[in-house]
Scaffold this motif. Structure first.
Motif, PDB file in Angstrom:
ATOM      1  N   ASN A  59      -7.277  -1.714 -13.227  1.00  0.00           N
ATOM      2  CA  ASN A  59      -7.343  -2.169 -11.827  1.00  0.00           C
ATOM      3  C   ASN A  59      -6.521  -1.268 -10.916  1.00  0.00           C
ATOM      4  OD1 ASN A  59      -8.852  -4.265 -12.800  1.00  0.00           O
ATOM      5  ND2 ASN A  59      -7.201  -5.792 -12.678  1.00  0.00           N
ATOM      6  N   LEU A  60      -5.359  -0.853 -11.391  1.00  0.00           N
ATOM      7  CA  LEU A  60      -4.497  -0.010 -10.561  1.00  0.00           C
ATOM      8  C   LEU A  60      -5.088   1.388 -10.384  1.00  0.00           C
ATOM      9  CD1 LEU A  60      -0.997  -1.096 -11.925  1.00  0.00           C
ATOM     10  CD2 LEU A  60      -1.962  -1.582  -9.678  1.00  0.00           C
ATOM     11  N   HIS A  61      -5.760   1.883 -11.438  1.00  0.00           N
ATOM     12  CA  HIS A  61      -6.446   3.176 -11.277  1.00  0.00           C
ATOM     13  C   HIS A  61      -7.460   3.095 -10.137  1.00  0.00           C
ATOM     14  CE1 HIS A  61      -4.624   5.378 -14.458  1.00  0.00           C
ATOM     15  NE2 HIS A  61      -5.173   4.708 -15.472  1.00  0.00           N
ATOM     16  N   GLN A  62      -8.200   1.995 -10.099  1.00  0.00           N
ATOM     17  CA  GLN A  62      -9.211   1.823  -9.042  1.00  0.00           C
ATOM     18  C   GLN A  62      -8.546   1.676  -7.678  1.00  0.00           C
ATOM     19  OE1 GLN A  62     -12.541   1.953  -9.407  1.00  0.00           O
ATOM     20  NE2 GLN A  62     -12.248   2.451 -11.575  1.00  0.00           N
ATOM     21  N   GLU A  63      -7.509   0.869  -7.612  1.00  0.00           N
ATOM     22  CA  GLU A  63      -6.846   0.600  -6.336  1.00  0.00           C
ATOM     23  C   GLU A  63      -6.166   1.857  -5.787  1.00  0.00           C
ATOM     24  OE1 GLU A  63      -6.832  -1.802  -4.297  1.00  0.00           O
ATOM     25  OE2 GLU A  63      -5.125  -1.317  -2.997  1.00  0.00           O
ATOM     26  N   PHE A  64      -5.614   2.681  -6.677  1.00  0.00           N
ATOM     27  CA  PHE A  64      -4.820   3.836  -6.225  1.00  0.00           C
ATOM     28  C   PHE A  64      -5.589   5.152  -6.298  1.00  0.00           C
ATOM     29  CE2 PHE A  64      -1.534   0.766  -6.357  1.00  0.00           C
ATOM     30  CZ  PHE A  64      -0.550   1.216  -5.487  1.00  0.00           C
ATOM     31  N   LYS A  65      -6.878   5.074  -6.213  1.00  0.00           N
ATOM     32  CA  LYS A  65      -7.650   6.317  -6.113  1.00  0.00           C
ATOM     33  C   LYS A  65      -7.241   7.054  -4.845  1.00  0.00           C
ATOM     34  CE  LYS A  65     -11.901   5.480  -8.697  1.00  0.00           C
ATOM     35  NZ  LYS A  65     -13.360   5.192  -8.604  1.00  0.00           N
ATOM     36  N   GLY A  66      -6.869   8.322  -5.002  1.00  0.00           N
ATOM     37  CA  GLY A  66      -6.429   9.100  -3.839  1.00  0.00           C
ATOM     38  C   GLY A  66      -4.965   8.904  -3.514  1.00  0.00           C
ATOM     39  N   ARG A  67      -4.259   8.065  -4.291  1.00  0.00           N
ATOM     40  CA  ARG A  67      -2.813   7.858  -4.108  1.00  0.00           C
ATOM     41  C   ARG A  67      -2.109   8.055  -5.444  1.00  0.00           C
ATOM     42  NH1 ARG A  67      -1.922   2.169  -1.668  1.00  0.00           N
ATOM     43  NH2 ARG A  67      -3.924   1.646  -2.644  1.00  0.00           N
ATOM     44  N   GLY A  68      -0.788   8.258  -5.381  1.00  0.00           N
ATOM     45  CA  GLY A  68      -0.024   8.536  -6.588  1.00  0.00           C
ATOM     46  C   GLY A  68       0.252   7.299  -7.417  1.00  0.00           C
ATOM     47  N   PHE A  69       0.238   7.469  -8.738  1.00  0.00           N
ATOM     48  CA  PHE A  69       0.500   6.359  -9.652  1.00  0.00           C
ATOM     49  C   PHE A  69       1.185   6.932 -10.892  1.00  0.00           C
ATOM     50  CE2 PHE A  69      -1.655   3.180 -12.755  1.00  0.00           C
ATOM     51  CZ  PHE A  69      -0.460   2.478 -12.883  1.00  0.00           C
ATOM     52  N   ILE A  70       2.437   6.558 -11.097  1.00  0.00           N
ATOM     53  CA  ILE A  70       3.203   7.008 -12.264  1.00  0.00           C
ATOM     54  C   ILE A  70       3.623   5.781 -13.049  1.00  0.00           C
ATOM     55  CG2 ILE A  70       5.305   8.177 -13.031  1.00  0.00           C
ATOM     56  CD1 ILE A  70       5.149   9.908 -10.540  1.00  0.00           C
ATOM     57  N   CYS A  71       3.395   5.812 -14.361  1.00  0.00           N
ATOM     58  CA  CYS A  71       3.660   4.630 -15.186  1.00  0.00           C
ATOM     59  C   CYS A  71       4.394   5.048 -16.456  1.00  0.00           C
ATOM     60  CB  CYS A  71       2.331   3.949 -15.538  1.00  0.00           C
ATOM     61  SG  CYS A  71       2.504   2.492 -16.573  1.00  0.00           S
ATOM     62  N   THR A  72       5.566   4.494 -16.682  1.00  0.00           N
ATOM     63  CA  THR A  72       6.256   4.716 -17.954  1.00  0.00           C
ATOM     64  C   THR A  72       5.879   3.588 -18.902  1.00  0.00           C
ATOM     65  OG1 THR A  72       8.221   3.428 -17.437  1.00  0.00           O
ATOM     66  CG2 THR A  72       8.190   5.705 -16.694  1.00  0.00           C
ATOM     67  N   THR A  73       5.677   3.933 -20.156  1.00  0.00           N
ATOM     68  CA  THR A  73       5.243   2.925 -21.120  1.00  0.00           C
ATOM     69  C   THR A  73       5.675   3.305 -22.521  1.00  0.00           C
ATOM     70  OG1 THR A  73       3.297   1.843 -22.088  1.00  0.00           O
ATOM     71  CG2 THR A  73       3.002   4.095 -21.272  1.00  0.00           C
ATOM     72  N   ASN A  74       5.886   2.263 -23.342  1.00  0.00           N
ATOM     73  CA  ASN A  74       6.168   2.493 -24.762  1.00  0.00           C
ATOM     74  C   ASN A  74       4.892   2.657 -25.564  1.00  0.00           C
ATOM     75  OD1 ASN A  74       8.956   2.534 -24.845  1.00  0.00           O
ATOM     76  ND2 ASN A  74       9.112   0.308 -24.835  1.00  0.00           N
ATOM     77  N   ARG A  75       3.760   2.255 -24.970  1.00  0.00           N
ATOM     78  CA  ARG A  75       2.476   2.370 -25.671  1.00  0.00           C
ATOM     79  C   ARG A  75       1.813   3.688 -25.275  1.00  0.00           C
ATOM     80  NH1 ARG A  75      -1.457  -1.841 -24.484  1.00  0.00           N
ATOM     81  NH2 ARG A  75      -2.528  -0.854 -26.232  1.00  0.00           N
ATOM     82  N   ARG A 126       0.820  -1.222   0.000  1.00  0.00           N
ATOM     83  CA  ARG A 126       0.000   0.000   0.000  1.00  0.00           C
ATOM     84  C   ARG A 126       0.851   1.269   0.000  1.00  0.00           C
ATOM     85  NH1 ARG A 126      -4.382  -0.021   4.483  1.00  0.00           N
ATOM     86  NH2 ARG A 126      -2.520   0.037   5.780  1.00  0.00           N
ATOM     87  N   PRO A 127       1.658   1.473  -1.030  1.00  0.00           N
ATOM     88  CA  PRO A 127       2.497   2.674  -1.064  1.00  0.00           C
ATOM     89  C   PRO A 127       1.660   3.912  -1.356  1.00  0.00           C
ATOM     90  CG  PRO A 127       2.693   1.485  -3.125  1.00  0.00           C
ATOM     91  CD  PRO A 127       1.825   0.649  -2.237  1.00  0.00           C
ATOM     92  N   ASP A 128       2.184   5.080  -0.984  1.00  0.00           N
ATOM     93  CA  ASP A 128       1.514   6.338  -1.318  1.00  0.00           C
ATOM     94  C   ASP A 128       1.770   6.716  -2.770  1.00  0.00           C
ATOM     95  OD1 ASP A 128       0.649   6.701   1.362  1.00  0.00           O
ATOM     96  OD2 ASP A 128       2.695   7.308   1.853  1.00  0.00           O
ATOM     97  N   LEU A 129       2.854   6.197  -3.315  1.00  0.00           N
ATOM     98  CA  LEU A 129       3.185   6.465  -4.721  1.00  0.00           C
ATOM     99  C   LEU A 129       3.698   5.168  -5.350  1.00  0.00           C
ATOM    100  CD1 LEU A 129       3.765   8.299  -7.179  1.00  0.00           C
ATOM    101  CD2 LEU A 129       6.017   8.767  -6.166  1.00  0.00           C
ATOM    102  N   LEU A 130       3.047   4.742  -6.421  1.00  0.00           N
ATOM    103  CA  LEU A 130       3.486   3.550  -7.143  1.00  0.00           C
ATOM    104  C   LEU A 130       4.128   3.988  -8.453  1.00  0.00           C
ATOM    105  CD1 LEU A 130       3.584   0.459  -7.576  1.00  0.00           C
ATOM    106  CD2 LEU A 130       1.349   0.653  -8.693  1.00  0.00           C
ATOM    107  N   VAL A 131       5.362   3.557  -8.670  1.00  0.00           N
ATOM    108  CA  VAL A 131       6.072   3.868  -9.917  1.00  0.00           C
ATOM    109  C   VAL A 131       6.216   2.574 -10.703  1.00  0.00           C
ATOM    110  CG1 VAL A 131       8.183   4.759 -10.941  1.00  0.00           C
ATOM    111  CG2 VAL A 131       7.331   5.746  -8.808  1.00  0.00           C
ATOM    112  N   MET A 132       5.635   2.540 -11.892  1.00  0.00           N
ATOM    113  CA  MET A 132       5.728   1.363 -12.767  1.00  0.00           C
ATOM    114  C   MET A 132       6.616   1.743 -13.952  1.00  0.00           C
ATOM    115  SD  MET A 132       3.227  -1.097 -11.886  1.00  0.00           S
ATOM    116  CE  MET A 132       2.329  -1.574 -13.339  1.00  0.00           C
ATOM    117  N   ASN A 133       7.692   1.010 -14.123  1.00  0.00           N
ATOM    118  CA  ASN A 133       8.671   1.354 -15.153  1.00  0.00           C
ATOM    119  C   ASN A 133       8.682   0.278 -16.231  1.00  0.00           C
ATOM    120  OD1 ASN A 133      10.718   2.539 -16.543  1.00  0.00           O
ATOM    121  ND2 ASN A 133      12.243   2.379 -14.915  1.00  0.00           N
ATOM    122  N   GLU A 134       7.868   0.460 -17.254  1.00  0.00           N
ATOM    123  CA  GLU A 134       7.730  -0.548 -18.322  1.00  0.00           C
ATOM    124  C   GLU A 134       7.430  -1.918 -17.731  1.00  0.00           C
ATOM    125  OE1 GLU A 134       7.640  -0.007 -21.406  1.00  0.00           O
ATOM    126  OE2 GLU A 134       8.611   1.925 -21.738  1.00  0.00           O
TER     127      GLU A 134
END
Length: 865
Positions: free
Chosen positions: A808-824, A784-792
């Motif tokens: 699913n992660l958008h739903q889970e991290f409502k009210g918390r930070g979520f940063i995702c790097t992607t090629n798509r 349950r981190p306050d900020l989730l960083v997903m790197n590819e």
């Protein structure tokens, strides 16, 4: 050191006593009135005659010998313990350094170099560390005591004894310096060799695929040749040093015999003193040799130590103390994520991130897109503080990431990379790994364990009990192990790994004794499934086990045993070679018939599959002889083609008898298993169980509708039968039926919990790449981190799975930070903010809808998909 110093007086008197004994014998023998007239020696008020005094001196000599030996024993044991403790401390220190390495350093140094440094290279240092303190004192004392004794007896003999030491002291260091240079070169070459071996193991696929095995062997041979030359030169120099030592050692007695003998003949030294001096001189050689060996070992160890230590001091290594700071309370992050003037260089020259700045509320969900070399992956590592920037700062609210201890950053920020690593262990071990921050306040460890922890602290190791409960339940939002398991299963659902773990659970094996409740629930599911299979729609999907009936979807061997083998005694692949089974076949009159079936089955397989390529799926589906074994059976049939069955050689009989045990009537349809044969197998089945020797009772678990089979999987226990061949989508429909039954009994989560015990293998080798990535996402979510960083992190998944996990992660991290790097780039459309990276700079920043227009880089990235 104290024991060594205390031992010297005893050693000195052990040299003096022989002189007293010999002089006493000489004086007593020369006494004109006989031994009885020799004046008694008085000690502690007691008088000793000539013989009595001789015995007294001899026993004192014996006592001194024993005492000196005891001192050596104690010093050697203490030296060994000191060495082992220091080796343990050294290895722990080096391992701690690895944990503190800056991540970019791992691109420059490989595991093939680091592993031997901590294991093999420091091993000799452990043996030397004890010698480093004791040997110079102890052996120096052993050299000094007899030398002082000789000087006291006669000054010139003492000078003769040490006359050649200065020459040796000049020559040996000169030789050793060259040995040191060669030693350094040998260590460097061996490290490269270790790294090359590691590359060969990891690149074995490329070597085979590209026919480069001869090149690799030639390269390895060349490296071995370099090592050979270095080692040979070291041998030559070392033995040259030994030759000098041995030669000079033999010259010293020459002085004693010549000069000492001359002085004794002149009466300037008594005979006892000369003998004692010669005796003491013999003991000079050993400690001198030990000291020279010590000098060589010290130089060798110094080189190894310097070579190892310099590899564990990379620039920008993390401060180890920052990993041990434990705040009283880890407050959640809140406020804005503010990134200001970030710069990151590679090798302090090439700019990877160039003056990147942005800010948004922490609860924002942001996508970072760009090409492969845009710097987005490095930006993700910096945001998770896995890499420290060369310039700039990152703050969340009032907290600057660079100033926070690892205990806060590691718990409040989650990170998942593209190549998530799995540790050896179970799925559960890896899932809960992110919660193992520190041991809990469980019961005190046992006295034995406490002693081990005290020893750990004494040698400078961490004294925390690794066998305790390290799970941070609060971090996962759970209070009990059951709640934690439920949270873990929920995290797996978010990562879309629910079905994988469910399948692991169905393949799992449990102990029905220790988990009797679960075994009872599985039997309940078995009953429920049998009820569903009784329905006409499903009746033909499964042929259940029945002690009184032959199961046409099971092999002949399975029908005969009617149970699951435990161990290798009743190995299904070699059932025709088992003595008990052979005796049973003979008793039931099945031996020759089975042998004929084996010969006929082999001939049929060769006829049907001889022309198929080895990789054909038909082998897997219909043949019980592999493509590799076909030539062997062709040769076997040529030998036994027309030979009567009773004249076939024993080794050929075994090979042929193994075949019919693998026959599955419904699958292979060779018309070899007729009704009379089935009846005889059923009779043999009964005889097999009734006559089974006591010694073999533990080698098989018989099928019993009322009992849980401890050696079978959960699915096999629920099914209690065989999926029927020839039914359209039979296996899939049976799986769906089992899933339906388990859901109706609320057992799905229980099966998943068993799936958590699935062994992932070395580095997660038993998991697919997508399963490893999903598991990595789940364990990051679990803490349950306050900020989730997903790197590819989702690159291994297909497009639909990526989209679903992101949702699913958008739903889970409502009210918390979520940063995702992607090629798509299209994945960014569901995020609040899109950051577009290009050549290390922030090219665009804003909402996806606003940026996705003609002329923008984001639009170009979207069009390129």
């Amino acid at each position: 050191m104290i024991a060594t110093a205390v031992s010297f007086p005893f050693l000195y008197y052990s040299y003096d006593l022989p002189k007293l004994i010999i002089n006493h014998i000489k004086d007593a023998a020369a006494h004109k009135g006989g031994l009885e007239s020799v004046p008694p020696h008085i000690m502690f008020g007691f008088g000793f005659g000539a013989i009595g005094w001789l015995m007294m001196l001899s026993f004192v000599f014996l006592c001194l010998t024993v005492i000196n030996g005891a001192f050596k024993y104690f010093i050697n044991v203490f030296k060994g313990r000191l060495g082992e403790r220091m080796l343990r401390r050294l290895r722990y220190t080096l391992y701690s350094k690895i944990i503190c390495f800056p991540l970019p350093h791992f691109k420059k140094v490989s595991a093939g170099e680091l592993i031997p440094m901590i294991t093999a290279e420091v091993e000799p240092l452990g043996g030397f560390i004890g010698d480093a303190f004791v040997t110079p004192v102890f052996q120096g004392g052993l050299l000094l005591v007899p030398l002082v004794f000789i000087l006291i007896q006669d000054l010139w003999l003492g000078i003769a004894a040490v006359a050649l030491y200065p020459v040796q002291g000049y020559l040996i260091p000169k030789i050793q310096r060259r040995v040191n240079e060669l030693g350094k070169e040998r260590i460097r070459t061996l490290r490269k060799l270790s790294d090359r071996i590691g590359e060969t193991v990891n690149g074995s696929l490329e070597i085979r695929a590209n026919d480069t095995s001869r090149f690799e062997r030639a390269d390895f041979s060349d490296r071995l040749g370099v090592i050979y030359v270095i080692r040979f030169q070291i041998y030559v120099l070392k033995f040259l040093a030994k030759y000098i030592n041995n030669t000079f050692d033999k010259l010293t007695p020459f002085f004693f015999f010549s000069a000492g003998g001359y002085l004794a003949l002149k009466g300037q030294i008594d005979l006892g003193a000369l003998v004692a001096v010669i005796n003491a001189q013999k003991d000079l050689a050993a400690p001198w040799r030990e000291l020279l060996d010590y000098y060589q070992a010290k130089e060798d160890s110094r080189i190894k130590y310097e070579q190892v230590v310099e590899q564990f001091q990379p620039p920008e290594i993390l401060d180890e103390a920052s990993q041990f700071i434990e705040p009283e309370r880890v407050e959640p992050f809140a406020g804005e994520l503010v990134v200001t003037g970030l710069n990151l260089f590679e090798d302090a020259r090439h700019k990877i991130i160039d003056n990147v700045s942005f800010r948004f509320p922490l609860e924002t969900h942001a996508a970072v897109v760009g090409t492969g070399a845009s710097g987005k992956e490095e930006l993700a590592l910096v945001l998770a503080r896995l890499i420290l920037p060369n310039a700039g700062r990152i703050a969340i609210g009032e907290k600057v990431l660079a100033d926070l201890p690892e205990a806060i950053v590691g718990r409040r920020i989650g990170y998942v990379g593209q190549n998530a690593y799995m540790f050896s262990g179970t799925v559960g071990d890896n899932l809960f790994y992110t919660l193992k921050h520190k041991p809990g306040n469980e019961a005190k460890p046992s006295a034995e364990r406490q002693a081990e922890l005290v020893e750990s602290a004494r040698v400078g190791n961490l004294d925390l009990d690794v066998h305790g409960d390290w799970i941070d339940y609060e971090g996962a939002g759970a209070e009990t192990p059951e709640e934690l398991k439920a949270r873990g299963l929920e995290a797996l659902r978010i990562a879309e790994m629910e079905d994988d773990v469910y399948q692991f659970g169905l393949r799992g094996v449990i102990d029905p004794v220790t988990r009797s409740d679960l075994a009872a629930r599985v039997l309940e599911a078995r009953t429920a499934l049998r009820g569903r299979l009784a329905e006409p729609t499903f009746a033909k999907l499964v042929e259940v086990f029945d002690r009184e009936r032959y199961n046409t979807n099971a092999s002949v061997g399975e029908n005969l045993l009617f149970g699951t083998p435990v161990g290798h005694v009743f190995d299904m692949e070699r059932l025709g070679e088992n003595p008990y089974v052979l005796a049973l076949l003979e008793q039931q009159g099945l031996n020759d018939e089975m042998l004929s079936m084996g010969r006929e089955a082999a001939a049929t397989m060769i006829e049907l599959f001889a022309d198929l390529p080895p990789g054909s799926d038909l082998f897997e589906q219909y043949s019980f002889i592999s493509a590799d074994d076909l030539p062997e059976f062709q040769a076997l049939l040529t030998r036994v083609g027309k030979v009567p069955v009773d004249q076939i050689r024993p080794e050929d009989r075994g090979r042929l008898l193994n075949l019919p045990f693998k026959l599955v009537e419904a699958r292979h349809r060779l018309d070899l298993v007729d009704e009379p044969f089935k009846e005889r197998v059923l009779v043999a089945r009964k005889a097999f169980a009734e006559n089974l020797p006591d010694a073999l009772h533990g080698s098989i678990e018989f099928f019993d509708i009322e009992r849980y089979n401890a050696t079978a999987s959960l699915q096999e226990n629920i099914l209690f039968g065989k999926v029927a061949y020839g039914q359209a989508q039979g296996a899939a429909r049976v799986n769906a039926l089992i899933q339906e039954v388990l859901a109706s009994l609320s057992l799905r989560d229980t099966v998943m919990a068993v799936g958590l015990e699935y062994n992932t293998g070395s580095a997660g080798a038993r998991l697919s790449s997508t399963q490893r990535q999903k598991l990595a996402v789940a364990r990051a979510v679990l803490k349950r981190p306050d900020l989730l960083v997903m790197n590819e992190a989702l690159a291994a998944l297909d497009s639909a799975a990526q989209t679903q996990v992101i949702e699913n992660l958008h739903q889970e991290f409502k009210g918390r930070g979520f940063i995702c790097t992607t090629n798509r780039a299209m994945l960014a459309r569901t995020f609040d903010v899109t950051l577009v990276m290009s050549n290390g700079r922030m090219a665009e920043h804003g909402a996806f809808a606003e940026l996705n227009r003609d002329g923008t880089q984001l639009h170009e990235l979207v069009k390129a998909e």
